[in-house]
Enzyme design. Structure first.
Site, PDB file in Angstrom:
ATOM      1  N   ARG A   9      27.171  24.023  30.185  1.00 21.71           N
ATOM      2  CA  ARG A   9      29.108  24.888  29.459  1.00 21.71           C
ATOM      3  C   ARG A   9      29.484  24.368  31.109  1.00 21.71           C
ATOM      4  O   ARG A   9      30.878  24.998  30.912  1.00 21.71           O
ATOM      5  CB  ARG A   9      28.854  26.284  29.450  1.00 21.71           C
ATOM      6  CG  ARG A   9      28.565  26.544  27.958  1.00 21.71           C
ATOM      7  CD  ARG A   9      28.311  27.890  27.358  1.00 21.71           C
ATOM      8  NE  ARG A   9      26.955  28.442  28.298  1.00 21.71           N
ATOM      9  CZ  ARG A   9      26.358  29.340  27.722  1.00 21.71           C
ATOM     10  NH1 ARG A   9      27.637  30.922  27.663  1.00 21.71           N
ATOM     11  NH2 ARG A   9      25.672  30.494  28.593  1.00 21.71           N
ATOM     12  N   ASN A  14      28.548  30.613  33.659  1.00 22.23           N
ATOM     13  CA  ASN A  14      28.398  30.144  33.196  1.00 22.23           C
ATOM     14  C   ASN A  14      29.100  28.767  32.245  1.00 22.23           C
ATOM     15  O   ASN A  14      29.025  27.406  32.312  1.00 22.23           O
ATOM     16  CB  ASN A  14      28.319  30.418  31.151  1.00 22.23           C
ATOM     17  CG  ASN A  14      27.214  31.310  31.355  1.00 22.23           C
ATOM     18  OD1 ASN A  14      25.755  31.115  32.180  1.00 22.23           O
ATOM     19  ND2 ASN A  14      26.961  32.546  31.271  1.00 22.23           N
ATOM     20  N   ARG A  59      54.610  -2.746  82.484  1.00 21.20           N
ATOM     21  CA  ARG A  59      55.735  -3.517  80.965  1.00 21.20           C
ATOM     22  C   ARG A  59      56.506  -4.191  81.661  1.00 21.20           C
ATOM     23  O   ARG A  59      56.302  -4.745  83.163  1.00 21.20           O
ATOM     24  CB  ARG A  59      55.868  -2.392  80.665  1.00 21.20           C
ATOM     25  CG  ARG A  59      57.159  -1.748  81.777  1.00 21.20           C
ATOM     26  CD  ARG A  59      57.944  -0.416  81.287  1.00 21.20           C
ATOM     27  NE  ARG A  59      58.876   0.424  82.822  1.00 21.20           N
ATOM     28  CZ  ARG A  59      59.091   0.767  82.714  1.00 21.20           C
ATOM     29  NH1 ARG A  59      58.320   2.083  82.155  1.00 21.20           N
ATOM     30  NH2 ARG A  59      59.743   1.596  84.383  1.00 21.20           N
TER      31      ARG A  59
HETATM   32  C1  UD1 Z   1      18.914  36.645  30.352  1.00 22.54           C
HETATM   33  C2  UD1 Z   1      18.007  37.179  29.620  1.00 22.54           C
HETATM   34  C3  UD1 Z   1      18.910  39.033  28.834  1.00 22.54           C
HETATM   35  C4  UD1 Z   1      21.078  39.233  30.072  1.00 22.54           C
HETATM   36  C5  UD1 Z   1      20.865  37.404  30.631  1.00 22.54           C
HETATM   37  C6  UD1 Z   1      21.697  38.109  31.896  1.00 22.54           C
HETATM   38  C7  UD1 Z   1      15.949  37.117  29.089  1.00 22.54           C
HETATM   39  C8  UD1 Z   1      15.428  36.702  27.712  1.00 22.54           C
HETATM   40  N1  UD1 Z   1      17.219  37.617  28.124  1.00 22.54           N
HETATM   41  O1  UD1 Z   1      19.512  35.567  28.651  1.00 22.54           O
HETATM   42  O2  UD1 Z   1      18.458  39.870  28.829  1.00 22.54           O
HETATM   43  O3  UD1 Z   1      20.966  40.454  30.090  1.00 22.54           O
HETATM   44  O4  UD1 Z   1      19.711  36.769  30.945  1.00 22.54           O
HETATM   45  O5  UD1 Z   1      22.273  37.176  32.594  1.00 22.54           O
HETATM   46  O6  UD1 Z   1      15.386  36.746  29.722  1.00 22.54           O
HETATM   47  N2  UD1 Z   1      15.879  30.331  32.985  1.00 22.54           N
HETATM   48  C9  UD1 Z   1      14.974  28.961  34.155  1.00 22.54           C
HETATM   49  N3  UD1 Z   1      13.785  28.730  32.550  1.00 22.54           N
HETATM   50  C10 UD1 Z   1      13.969  28.704  31.239  1.00 22.54           C
HETATM   51  C11 UD1 Z   1      15.003  29.950  30.795  1.00 22.54           C
HETATM   52  C12 UD1 Z   1      16.343  30.440  32.027  1.00 22.54           C
HETATM   53  O7  UD1 Z   1      14.421  29.201  34.793  1.00 22.54           O
HETATM   54  O8  UD1 Z   1      13.152  28.803  30.712  1.00 22.54           O
HETATM   55  C13 UD1 Z   1      16.783  30.828  34.235  1.00 22.54           C
HETATM   56  C14 UD1 Z   1      18.413  30.420  33.613  1.00 22.54           C
HETATM   57  O9  UD1 Z   1      17.867  28.617  34.896  1.00 22.54           O
HETATM   58  C15 UD1 Z   1      19.324  31.024  34.146  1.00 22.54           C
HETATM   59  C16 UD1 Z   1      18.056  32.396  34.212  1.00 22.54           C
HETATM   60  O10 UD1 Z   1      16.441  31.995  34.009  1.00 22.54           O
HETATM   61  O11 UD1 Z   1      19.262  31.316  35.888  1.00 22.54           O
HETATM   62  C17 UD1 Z   1      18.801  33.093  32.914  1.00 22.54           C
HETATM   63  O12 UD1 Z   1      18.448  32.152  31.610  1.00 22.54           O
HETATM   64  P1  UD1 Z   1      19.707  32.365  30.973  1.00 22.54           P
HETATM   65  O13 UD1 Z   1      19.335  31.253  29.585  1.00 22.54           O
HETATM   66  O14 UD1 Z   1      21.507  32.166  31.386  1.00 22.54           O
HETATM   67  O15 UD1 Z   1      19.395  33.409  29.648  1.00 22.54           O
HETATM   68  P2  UD1 Z   1      20.519  34.079  28.443  1.00 22.54           P
HETATM   69  O16 UD1 Z   1      20.634  33.979  27.686  1.00 22.54           O
HETATM   70  O17 UD1 Z   1      21.062  34.711  29.225  1.00 22.54           O
END
Ligand code: UD1
Ligand code: CA
Length: 489
Positions: free
Chosen positions: A19, A238, A450
Site C-alpha cells: 500500500r 501502511n 589589476r
Molecule cells: C497483525 C496481527 C493483528 C494486529 C495487527 C497490529 C496477526 C495474525 N495479526 O495483523 O492482531 O492487530 O498486526 O498491527 O498477528 N510480517 C512478517 N511476516 C509475515 C507476516 C507479517 O514479517 O509472514 C510482519 C509484517 O511485515 C508487519 C507485521 O508482521 O511488520 C504485521 O503484519 P501484518 O500483515 O501487517 O499484520 P496484520 O494483518 O496487520
C-alpha cells in the site's frame, strides 16, 4: 531494571507493504531521520536485549544492508515466504537456535512498521509481564476505529482468552474496541513450543502469532495484557497518509521534549526535527526550520527562520538565519546568513561570520574573521581577525584538481578578489580591490594585481556625438567651468 532485560527482541519486517506503492520497502521509509524499522530497533536497543533479531523477507538484501549499516549488533533472519506473523517469529527463533542460542527469559516481539512505539512502553510491557508471572502478555490499546486489527477477547472476569483477527471475527467480536498492537512479551521457551503447534486453518491460511495466546491458555499458563497509555503510539504504517501522520506525531513529540528541556520553538507547526538532534537550553528556533541528522544547537543560539541544518553543530550564542548547512561547525557567537550555504567541512571559529550570499566548503575560518558578502570560500584556511572583501572567490579548481588557499590573521583583502589556489596571503597583508591574486603575498604587504586605470578625455563627445551621454558630459563640463568662475559668474 536488569531483571526486565529481555533475552531477545524479535522485530517483524518481512512484509512487502504494497500500500506504500513504492520501490522502497515499507520499513525503509523514513520519518524524522530514521527508517521505520530503525525507530523500532532503536527503541528495542534501549532495553539492552541479549539478542536483537529482525525478520526480513521482501527486499531482504536492502533491509539487511540498511540494518547492518546502522547497528552492527542486529541479526537478521530470513522468512522466505510471508506465511504469517507466527511463522515469522518462528524463523527468528530458529535463526537464533541455529547459532546455538538457547533462549531463557522474556522474548519481546514487535513490528517493524510502528515507529512511534517507545522504549518506555516496551519496558512497561516487560515489567507487567514479569510482575504478573505471565507466559504471554500482549500490548493492547483501545482505539476509536478498530478496523483491520485483531480484537482482544476477555472472559467475564476480565482475563484475556485470546485474539481474533478482523477477517475471522463475528459481528459481536468486531464490536470490541480493544485491539492487539502486535507487540508481545513471551516466555521464550513456551513461545518456541507453542509456535510449533500453531495451525493455518484461518481465513488467510497463515500461521498467526496471535494463536499462541489461546494455545498457552489451554495449556494452563497465565495470559495477560498491558493496555498502552496512548493508543497512537502503536499505530502501524501502511500507506503514505499514515506515514505523514506518524511523522507529524513524532516531530511533535521530539519538539515537546526539546521545549521541556528549555528550547524555545517559536512555531512547532513549521519546525521539523530529526530523532538524533540535540539541544542545549535557551536555544531559540524560528519558524520554517529543519534540523536534520545529528545536528546540535548550543546554549542560547538562534536558528532560523528558514534554516536547514544537517549534521551541523551550532555553538553557544551563534546565530544562523535563512541558511542551508551540511556537516558544518559554527563556532560560539558566530554569525551565519541570511542566505548562506555552508557545505561539508566548513568550520567557523568563535565570533566568525559567513554573511549574505556566502558559500563555503572545506574551509576553516578563524576567530573573529569575517566573510560578510557575496563570496565563495572553498578549500581554504583563514586565520583570526581577518576580513575578506565583498564578492571574493577562492578559485580552487583548475579543471582537474582542487587546491588550497591560505589567508593569514589580521588581513584585509579587497573587494572582488580572486584567490587563485594554491596561494598564500601572509599575516597582516592587504590586497587591493579587484585583484586576481596568483602569487603568494608576504606578511604585511599590499598586493595590487589589476590593470592600471586610463581615462581617455573627450572620448564620448568624439565617438558618440549628440548622444544623451555626450549632452550630460557637456552640461557637467559647463557646470565645472562656472564653478571655477568662468564668464557670467
Ligand atoms: C497483525 C496481527 C493483528 C494486529 C495487527 C497490529 C496477526 C495474525 N495479526 O495483523 O492482531 O492487530 O498486526 O498491527 O498477528 N510480517 C512478517 N511476516 C509475515 C507476516 C507479517 O514479517 O509472514 C510482519 C509484517 O511485515 C508487519 C507485521 O508482521 O511488520 C504485521 O503484519 P501484518 O500483515 O501487517 O499484520 P496484520 O494483518 O496487520
Ligand atoms: Ca496481514
Amino acid at each position: 531494571m536488569s531483571a526486565n532485560r529481555p533475552a531477545a527482541v524479535v522485530v517483524l519486517a518481512a512484509g512487502e507493504g504494497t500500500r506504500m506503492k513504492s520501490a522502497t520497502p515499507k520499513v525503509l521509509h523514513e520519518i524524522c531521520g530514521r527508517s521505520l524499522v530503525g525507530h523500532v530497533v532503536s527503541a528495542a536497543r534501549e532495553l539492552k536485549p541479549e539478542h536483537l533479531v529482525v525478520v526480513v523477507g521482501h527486499a531482504r538484501e536492502q533491509v539487511t544492508g540498511h540494518l547492518a549499516a546502522r547497528d552492527a549488533g542486529v541479526r537478521t533472519a530470513v522468512q522466505e515466504e510471508q506465511n504469517g506473523t507466527g511463522h515469522a517469529v518462528r524463523m527468528g527463533l530458529e535463526a537464533l537456535a541455529a547459532e546455538g542460542v538457547r533462549l531463557s527469559g522474556t522474548v519481546l516481539v514487535a513490528c517493524g512498521d510502528t515507529p512511534l512505539l517507545t522504549s518506555g512502553t516496551l519496558a512497561a510491557l516487560a515489567r507487567t509481564h514479569a510482575g504478573d508471572g505471565n507466559a504471554v502478555t500482549v500490548l493492547t490499546a483501545r482505539v476509536p476505529d478498530a478496523t483491520g486489527y485483531g480484537r482482544i477477547m476477555r472472559a467475564a472476569d476480565g482475563s484475556v482468552t485470546g485474539i481474533v483477527e478482523h477477517k475471522d471475527a463475528t459481528d459481536e467480536q468486531l464490536a470490541v474496541r480493544e485491539i492487539n498492537s502486535g507487540v508481545f512479551a513471551f516466555d521464550g521457551a513456551l513461545l518456541a513450543d507453542a509456535l510449533g503447534r500453531v495451525r493455518t486453518d484461518n481465513s488467510q491460511g497463515e500461521e498467526y502469532l496471535t494463536d499462541v495466546l489461546g494455545i498457552l491458555r489451554a495449556d494452563g499458563h497465565r495470559v495477560g495484557a498491558c493496555v498502552a497509555a496512548d493508543h497512537r503510539e502503536i499505530a502501524g504504517i501502511n500507506n503514505r497518509v499514515q506515514l505523514a501522520q506518524a511523522r507529524r506525531m513524532l516531530n511533535d513529540r521530539l519538539l515537546e521534549r526539546a521545549m521541556l528541556a528549555g528550547v524555545t520553538v517559536v512555531d512547532p507547526a513549521t519546525t521539523w526535527v530529526d530523532a538524533d538532534v540535540t539541544f542545549e537550553p535557551d536555544a531559540l528556533v524560528h519558524p520554517g526550520t529543519q534540523l536534520l541528522g545529528a545536528t546540535h544547537l548550543g546554549a542560547g543560539c538562534e536558528v532560523g527562520p528558514q534554516a536547514r541544518l544537517t549534521d551541523t553543530r551550532v555553538g553557544a550564542e551563534a546565530t544562523v538565519s535563512n541558511t542551508v548547512a551540511v556537516r558544518a561547525e559554527v563556532g560560539e557567537g558566530a554569525s551565519v546568513g541570511p542566505y548562506a550555504y555552508l557545505r561539508p567541512g566548513t568550520v567557523l571559529g568563535p565570533r566568525a561570520k559567513a554573511g549574505t550570499y556566502v558559500e563555503m566548503k572545506n574551509a576553516t575560518v578563524g576567530e573573529g574573521s569575517k566573510v560578510p558578502h557575496l563570496s565563495y570560500v572553498g578549500d581554504a584556511t583563514i586565520g583570526d581577525h581577518t576580513n575578506i572583501g565583498a564578492a571574493s572567490v577562492f578559485v580552487n579548481y583548475d579543471g582537474e584538481a582542487k587546491h588550497h588557499t591560505t589567508i593569514g590573521s589580521h588581513c584585509k583583502t579587497g573587494s572582488d578578489n580572486m584567490f587563485v589556489a594554491p596561494v598564500t596571503v601572509g599575516d597582516g597583508a592587504y590586497t587591493a580591490a579587484g585583484s586576481v591574486i596568483t602569487k603568494d603575498v608576504p606578511p604585511g604587504s599590499l598586493a595590487v594585481a589589476r590593470g592600471q586605470q586610463r581615462n581617455i578625455e573627450g572620448w564620448v563627445a568624439r565617438k558618440r556625438p549628440g548622444s544623451a551621454a555626450a549632452q550630460a558630459a557637456q552640461a557637467a563640463g559647463e557646470e565645472r567651468e562656472s564653478e571655477r568662475g568662468g564668464p557670467g559668474a
